[in-house]
Motif scaffolding. Structure first.
Motif, short mmCIF file in Angstrom:
data_model
loop_
_atom_site.label_atom_id
_atom_site.label_comp_id
_atom_site.label_asym_id
_atom_site.label_seq_id
_atom_site.Cartn_x
_atom_site.Cartn_y
_atom_site.Cartn_z
N VAL A 111 0.84 -1.20 0.00
CA VAL A 111 0.00 0.00 0.00
C VAL A 111 0.88 1.25 0.00
O VAL A 111 0.70 2.17 -0.81
N LEU A 115 -5.23 1.86 -4.16
CA LEU A 115 -4.99 3.27 -4.48
C LEU A 115 -6.25 4.13 -4.46
O LEU A 115 -6.16 5.34 -4.62
N THR A 128 -4.68 -3.39 -7.16
CA THR A 128 -4.02 -2.08 -7.22
C THR A 128 -5.04 -0.95 -7.16
O THR A 128 -4.85 0.02 -6.43
N ILE A 174 3.82 9.29 3.61
CA ILE A 174 2.70 8.50 3.10
C ILE A 174 2.18 7.56 4.19
O ILE A 174 0.97 7.44 4.41
N SER A 222 2.60 9.19 -6.08
CA SER A 222 2.80 10.49 -5.43
C SER A 222 4.29 10.64 -5.11
O SER A 222 4.69 10.68 -3.95
N THR A 225 -1.53 7.97 5.80
CA THR A 225 -2.47 6.85 5.74
C THR A 225 -2.98 6.50 7.13
O THR A 225 -4.19 6.34 7.33
N GLN A 258 2.85 1.55 -3.41
CA GLN A 258 2.03 1.99 -4.53
C GLN A 258 1.64 3.45 -4.41
O GLN A 258 1.63 4.18 -5.39
N ARG A 259 1.34 3.88 -3.21
CA ARG A 259 0.98 5.29 -3.02
C ARG A 259 2.20 6.19 -3.26
O ARG A 259 2.05 7.29 -3.77
N LYS A 264 -9.38 6.38 -3.35
CA LYS A 264 -9.58 7.39 -2.31
C LYS A 264 -10.50 6.80 -1.24
O LYS A 264 -11.45 6.09 -1.56
#
Length: 167
Positions: A11, A109, A105, A27, A19, A31, A14-15, A111
């Motif tokens: 997680v 990702l 994925t 990140i 970004s 989160t 990938q974020r 929102k």
């Protein structure tokens, strides 16, 4: 069980990939602050649902390819041959499970509060199919196959060599 460790790191990774101006620590803290520990485990079910069919394809195919190669040459495969079989098995398993990876994925990702964030794999797959069709379901298939083929070569070849040395 491995997914308990793999999913939070996936997680965050990938974020970070979408970004790049944010640090990994930022990140992670973002989160946790906005989504809690559940945010780090978003996509856990979809990851498990990807890993099970992947393994059900990869390992029997790897063993079958080794058996076929052994039969053709009249003796047990060498570790490098096992590695080649592992590369092919991993690449094939990666290809056929790519839609599940794409859904995972999208879920990871999404929102917070969006429909994909709920973690419903079938809904994610349906949304991808409706908006992008078959090409959307297989987005990233070539790099996924390449990476997993390389991993299959290294890991399964090393496993076979270690197994041969220990027995």
């Amino acid at each position: 069980v491995a997914c308990l460790i793999r999913v939070p790191s996936e997680v965050v990774k990938q974020r970070a990939q979408v970004s790049p101006s944010s640090s990994t620590l930022r990140i992670l803290s973002h989160t946790l602050y906005h989504e809690g520990i559940q945010g780090l485990y978003r996509g856990y079910k979809s990851t498990v649902l990807r890993e099970i069919p992947f393994s059900l394809v990869q390992f029997p195919l790897w063993e079958s390819l080794k058996d076929l190669w052994s039969w053709k040459q009249g003796h047990v495969v060498d570790s490098w041959q096992s590695a080649v079989c592992g590369a092919f098995a991993g690449g094939f398993a990666a290809a056929v499970t790519t839609p599940l990876d794409v859904a995972k994925t999208r879920i990871m990702l999404a929102k917070a509060g969006s429909s994909n964030a709920s973690g419903n794999v079938l809904a994610a797959l349906g949304g991808i199919w409706r908006t992008q069709g078959l090409s959307g379901l297989f987005a990233g298939v070539v790099p996924r196959m390449a990476a997993i083929s390389l991993g299959g070569f290294i890991f399964l070849g090393t496993y076979e060599k270690t197994h041969q040395l220990l027995l």
